[in-house]
Design a protein around this motif. Sequence first.
Motif, PDB file in Angstrom:
ATOM      1  N   ASP A 112       0.826  -1.203   0.000  1.00 15.59           N
ATOM      2  CA  ASP A 112       0.000   0.000   0.000  1.00 15.59           C
ATOM      3  C   ASP A 112       0.868   1.263   0.000  1.00 15.59           C
ATOM      4  OD1 ASP A 112      -2.446   1.347  -0.116  1.00 15.59           O
ATOM      5  OD2 ASP A 112      -2.557   1.548   2.066  1.00 15.59           O
ATOM      6  N   LEU A 113       1.877   1.246  -0.887  1.00 17.52           N
ATOM      7  CA  LEU A 113       2.797   2.380  -1.035  1.00 17.52           C
ATOM      8  C   LEU A 113       3.005   2.652  -2.519  1.00 17.52           C
ATOM      9  CD1 LEU A 113       5.603   1.324   1.478  1.00 17.52           C
ATOM     10  CD2 LEU A 113       4.054   3.262   1.747  1.00 17.52           C
ATOM     11  N   PRO A 114       3.312   3.896  -2.864  1.00 21.28           N
ATOM     12  CA  PRO A 114       3.672   4.175  -4.260  1.00 21.28           C
ATOM     13  C   PRO A 114       4.957   3.441  -4.636  1.00 21.28           C
ATOM     14  CG  PRO A 114       3.365   6.223  -3.020  1.00 21.28           C
ATOM     15  CD  PRO A 114       3.337   5.102  -2.035  1.00 21.28           C
ATOM     16  N   ILE A 115       5.074   3.078  -5.886  1.00 20.42           N
ATOM     17  CA  ILE A 115       6.265   2.381  -6.364  1.00 20.42           C
ATOM     18  C   ILE A 115       7.532   3.163  -5.995  1.00 20.42           C
ATOM     19  CG2 ILE A 115       7.531   1.704  -8.458  1.00 20.42           C
ATOM     20  CD1 ILE A 115       4.855   0.855  -9.663  1.00 20.42           C
ATOM     21  N   GLU A 116       7.477   4.486  -6.108  1.00 19.73           N
ATOM     22  CA  GLU A 116       8.637   5.321  -5.824  1.00 19.73           C
ATOM     23  C   GLU A 116       9.104   5.218  -4.367  1.00 19.73           C
ATOM     24  OE1 GLU A 116       5.707   6.628  -6.981  1.00 19.73           O
ATOM     25  OE2 GLU A 116       6.195   6.709  -9.105  1.00 19.73           O
ATOM     26  N   ASP A 117       8.205   4.832  -3.465  1.00 18.81           N
ATOM     27  CA  ASP A 117       8.580   4.672  -2.063  1.00 18.81           C
ATOM     28  C   ASP A 117       9.242   3.318  -1.796  1.00 18.81           C
ATOM     29  OD1 ASP A 117       7.541   7.158  -1.598  1.00 18.81           O
ATOM     30  OD2 ASP A 117       5.829   6.464  -0.411  1.00 18.81           O
ATOM     31  N   ILE A 118       9.202   2.418  -2.765  1.00 15.95           N
ATOM     32  CA  ILE A 118       9.783   1.094  -2.620  1.00 15.95           C
ATOM     33  C   ILE A 118      11.063   0.954  -3.433  1.00 15.95           C
ATOM     34  CG2 ILE A 118       9.382  -1.383  -2.899  1.00 15.95           C
ATOM     35  CD1 ILE A 118       6.340  -0.719  -2.680  1.00 15.95           C
ATOM     36  N   PHE A 119      11.041   1.477  -4.663  1.00 16.49           N
ATOM     37  CA  PHE A 119      12.167   1.322  -5.576  1.00 16.49           C
ATOM     38  C   PHE A 119      12.784   2.671  -5.894  1.00 16.49           C
ATOM     39  CE2 PHE A 119       9.286  -2.202  -6.413  1.00 16.49           C
ATOM     40  CZ  PHE A 119      10.154  -3.284  -6.334  1.00 16.49           C
ATOM     41  N   SER A 120      14.110   2.676  -6.061  1.00 19.00           N
ATOM     42  CA  SER A 120      14.807   3.889  -6.474  1.00 19.00           C
ATOM     43  C   SER A 120      15.986   3.499  -7.352  1.00 19.00           C
ATOM     44  CB  SER A 120      15.289   4.680  -5.263  1.00 19.00           C
ATOM     45  OG  SER A 120      16.210   3.918  -4.515  1.00 19.00           O
ATOM     46  N   ARG A 121      16.456   4.473  -8.137  1.00 21.31           N
ATOM     47  CA  ARG A 121      17.631   4.218  -8.968  1.00 21.31           C
ATOM     48  C   ARG A 121      18.853   4.105  -8.096  1.00 21.31           C
ATOM     49  NH1 ARG A 121      17.104   8.138 -14.203  1.00 21.31           N
ATOM     50  NH2 ARG A 121      15.075   7.374 -14.873  1.00 21.31           N
ATOM     51  N   ASP A 122      19.860   3.431  -8.599  1.00 18.34           N
ATOM     52  CA  ASP A 122      21.131   3.261  -7.872  1.00 18.34           C
ATOM     53  C   ASP A 122      21.775   4.571  -7.529  1.00 18.34           C
ATOM     54  OD1 ASP A 122      21.511   0.414  -9.757  1.00 18.34           O
ATOM     55  OD2 ASP A 122      21.500   0.397  -7.585  1.00 18.34           O
TER      56      ASP A 122
END
Length: 63
Positions: free
Chosen positions: A53-63
């Motif tokens: 229940d989180l935006p994708i941006e809060d889970i994944f980030s660029r290196d």
Amino acid sequence: MKNRLKVLRAERDWSQQDLAERLGVSRQSVNAIEKGRYDPSLPLAFSISEVFDLPIEDIFSRD
């Protein structure tokens, strides 16, 4: 790509197997994503987003 999967899982006291079952993937897939050896497909990234229940941006980030 970096991710917060392990931390988010730990906050919920879920094992890799628990998360894998919620996502419909193997435990090995969850492990590979957590260790950065595998970038999830877009549909899988959306599923992960929904499970936590989180935006994708809060889970994944660029290196």
